[in-house]
Design an enzyme around this catalytic site. Structure first.
Site, PDB file in Angstrom:
ATOM      1  N   HIS A  21      -2.626 -53.894  56.127  1.00 45.53           N
ATOM      2  CA  HIS A  21      -3.376 -53.890  54.864  1.00 45.53           C
ATOM      3  C   HIS A  21      -2.428 -54.441  53.798  1.00 45.53           C
ATOM      4  CE1 HIS A  21      -6.949 -52.588  52.726  1.00 45.53           C
ATOM      5  NE2 HIS A  21      -6.218 -51.971  51.823  1.00 45.53           N
ATOM      6  N   LYS A 166     -13.884 -55.573  47.997  1.00 48.14           N
ATOM      7  CA  LYS A 166     -12.782 -55.698  47.025  1.00 48.14           C
ATOM      8  C   LYS A 166     -11.693 -56.509  47.709  1.00 48.14           C
ATOM      9  CE  LYS A 166      -9.541 -52.126  45.491  1.00 48.14           C
ATOM     10  NZ  LYS A 166      -9.422 -50.862  44.727  1.00 48.14           N
ATOM     11  N   ASP A 197      -8.705 -56.739  43.138  1.00 45.96           N
ATOM     12  CA  ASP A 197      -7.713 -55.775  42.647  1.00 45.96           C
ATOM     13  C   ASP A 197      -6.363 -56.459  42.662  1.00 45.96           C
ATOM     14  OD1 ASP A 197      -6.201 -53.618  41.930  1.00 45.96           O
ATOM     15  OD2 ASP A 197      -6.763 -52.341  43.629  1.00 45.96           O
ATOM     16  N   GLU A 223      -9.751 -55.484  38.754  1.00 47.12           N
ATOM     17  CA  GLU A 223      -9.085 -54.167  38.680  1.00 47.12           C
ATOM     18  C   GLU A 223      -7.603 -54.351  38.373  1.00 47.12           C
ATOM     19  OE1 GLU A 223     -10.039 -51.778  42.083  1.00 47.12           O
ATOM     20  OE2 GLU A 223      -8.319 -50.449  41.821  1.00 47.12           O
ATOM     21  N   LYS A 272      -9.427 -41.498  40.608  1.00 50.24           N
ATOM     22  CA  LYS A 272      -8.783 -41.108  41.871  1.00 50.24           C
ATOM     23  C   LYS A 272      -8.295 -39.677  41.716  1.00 50.24           C
ATOM     24  CE  LYS A 272      -7.140 -45.717  43.101  1.00 50.24           C
ATOM     25  NZ  LYS A 272      -5.957 -46.552  43.398  1.00 50.24           N
ATOM     26  N   GLU A 326     -15.097 -46.473  46.747  1.00 47.68           N
ATOM     27  CA  GLU A 326     -14.394 -47.163  47.852  1.00 47.68           C
ATOM     28  C   GLU A 326     -13.813 -46.105  48.789  1.00 47.68           C
ATOM     29  OE1 GLU A 326     -11.337 -49.368  45.717  1.00 47.68           O
ATOM     30  OE2 GLU A 326     -10.188 -47.544  45.379  1.00 47.68           O
TER      31      GLU A 326
HETATM   32  C1  MUC Z   1      -5.818 -49.444  44.862  1.00 50.02           C
HETATM   33  O1  MUC Z   1      -4.981 -49.974  44.168  1.00 50.02           O
HETATM   34  O2  MUC Z   1      -6.965 -49.407  44.446  1.00 50.02           O
HETATM   35  C2  MUC Z   1      -7.665 -48.715  47.165  1.00 50.02           C
HETATM   36  C3  MUC Z   1      -8.314 -49.529  48.044  1.00 50.02           C
HETATM   37  C4  MUC Z   1      -7.346 -50.340  48.628  1.00 50.02           C
HETATM   38  O3  MUC Z   1      -7.481 -51.195  49.471  1.00 50.02           O
HETATM   39  O4  MUC Z   1      -6.138 -50.052  48.069  1.00 50.02           O
HETATM   40  C5  MUC Z   1      -6.258 -48.901  47.296  1.00 50.02           C
HETATM   41  C6  MUC Z   1      -5.383 -48.801  46.141  1.00 50.02           C
HETATM   42 MG    MG Z   2      -6.440 -50.432  42.565  1.00 49.11          MG
END
Ligand code: MUC
Ligand code: MG
Length: 372
Positions: A21, A166, A197, A223, A272, A326
């Site tokens: 990831h 995303k 993001d 984001e 979160k 998410e």
């Molecule tokens: C983030 O920064 O949002 C949330 C989904 C993802 O893939 O990473 C996280 C952290």
């Molecule tokens: Mg984020």
């Protein structure tokens, strides 16, 4: 007789991800979670969880520091205390322990889980009760490869698991990011929501250059494009009104939420529970956003099923989550530690109806993944 807390134990579990990831802050091959188990004098056990992203890549707490701090500071503070007063426990913890939001979230979730199990109600009932039985769940495309991301998105659509995506950007040159985003958006078509993001990966000038092309591509949401401390910059990007701006890393608790709202630094808040410092503080942030007419999104720290469910129970009590959630963390992992896996279907997560979190740990799996 009033139940008291009799034991707090913590374990570090490492579960491999289904693929690397890749984010601007880290590449994850495995998720490490701290499992917190709180036992009470009436024989109830509550469970909580904390995760981070790439150890210390994302923030100031690591799984190892979370475990150490819970063992050394949280446990002695709450053992022997009434187990059925989560707000009073929270006051006690906040008086003695500064910061440590991720650890606070794990401990508080376990306390709430135990309280809800004792009452025989879902955790959501302690936050006013669920308004929704299911919540929509976006998926993050972060394999690092455009074609793989497109294939993965198509799989998710065919399986009716996710129709909101995303994309993680901010680690490549701007032109390459734009090519990557445009290719995915055009492959998926107009009806599929694509957001990005940046995880603070751009300077304000870079973000300024990117917003118009992103809008032209059809990106719906950006984001945390710039550094979390550059609130004036976030306000300037938000004021442009080109693509809605979502705050993530900038939102570390109530005071941040108030500052961001007062200075119009974001159109959307990613809530979160870990970053906020737990369920109660996350709910406070939700209230600040609602009062300021800032839209809401249920965010994740790529948590496993325990913390994902704690957050999902809270999010289910919120009338309008305009940008969905998410809460896909458990799906990024090769295995789960629950007896029954969570129900992700028809583009949503269905909330379990049983007491507390509504799930049971598979003790063999917990043992198997516990770090030796
Ligand atoms: C983030 O920064 O949002 C949330 C989904 C993802 O893939 O990473 C996280 C952290
Ligand atoms: Mg984020």
């Amino acid at each position: 007789m009033q139940p008291t807390i009799v034991d707090v134990s913590t374990h570090i579990l490492d579960i491999p991800t289904i693929r690397p990831h890749k984010m601007s802050v880290a590449t994850m091959q495995c998720q490490t979670m701290v499992l917190v188990r709180i036992k009470t004098s009436d024989g109830i056990e509550g469970i909580g969880e904390a995760t981070t992203i790439g150890g210390l890549n994302y923030g100031g707490e690591s799984p190892e520091s979370i475990k150490t701090n819970i063992d050394a500071y949280f446990a002695p503070l709450i053992v022997g205390q009434p187990a059925d007063k989560p707000a009073a426990l929270r006051v006690r913890i906040d008086k003695a322990i500064k910061a440590n939001h991720f650890a606070k979230s794990a401990v508080e979730s376990a306390i709430y889980d135990a309280c809800a199990r004792r009452l025989g109600v879902p955790l959501s009932a302690l936050f006013g009760g669920a308004v929704h039985d299911e919540i929509s769940v976006a998926w993050t495309l972060a394999s690092g490869d455009t074609d793989k991301d497109i294939a993965e998105a198509r799989q998710m659509l065919d399986a009716r698991r996710h129709n909101i995506f995303k994309l993680k950007v901010g680690m490549r040159p701007l032109k390459d990011d734009l090519r990557h985003i445009a290719a995915i958006k055009s492959a998926l078509g107009d009806d599929i929501s694509v957001r990005i993001d940046v995880n603070q990966g751009w300077s304000e000038t870079q973000a300024l250059r990117m917003l118009r092309p992103l809008a032209d591509i059809g990106v719906e949401l950006v984001e945390q494009p710039i550094h979390e401390k550059n609130l004036a910059g976030m306000a300037r990007l938000t004021a442009l009104g080109i693509v809605p701006i979502m705050a993530d890393e900038a939102l570390k608790g109530r005071e941040d939420g108030f500052a961001l709202a007062a200075n119009q630094c974001a159109d959307v808040f990613a809530i979160k529970i870990e970053q906020a410092g737990g369920l109660l503080r996350a709910r406070d942030l939700i209230g600040i956003a609602q009062a300021a007419d800032i839209a809401l999104y249920g965010g994740t720290m790529l948590e496993g099923s325990i913390s994902t469910l704690a957050a999902a129970h809270l999010f289910a009590t919120v009338d309008k989550l305009e940008w969905g959630t998410e809460m896909f963390g458990p799906l990024l992992l090769q295995d789960d530690i629950l007896v029954e896996r969570m129900d992700y279907s028809d583009f949503t997560l269905k909330l379990p109806k049983g007491p507390g979190l509504g799930v049971t740990l598979d003790e063999d799996k917990v043992r198997h993944y516990t770090r030796k």
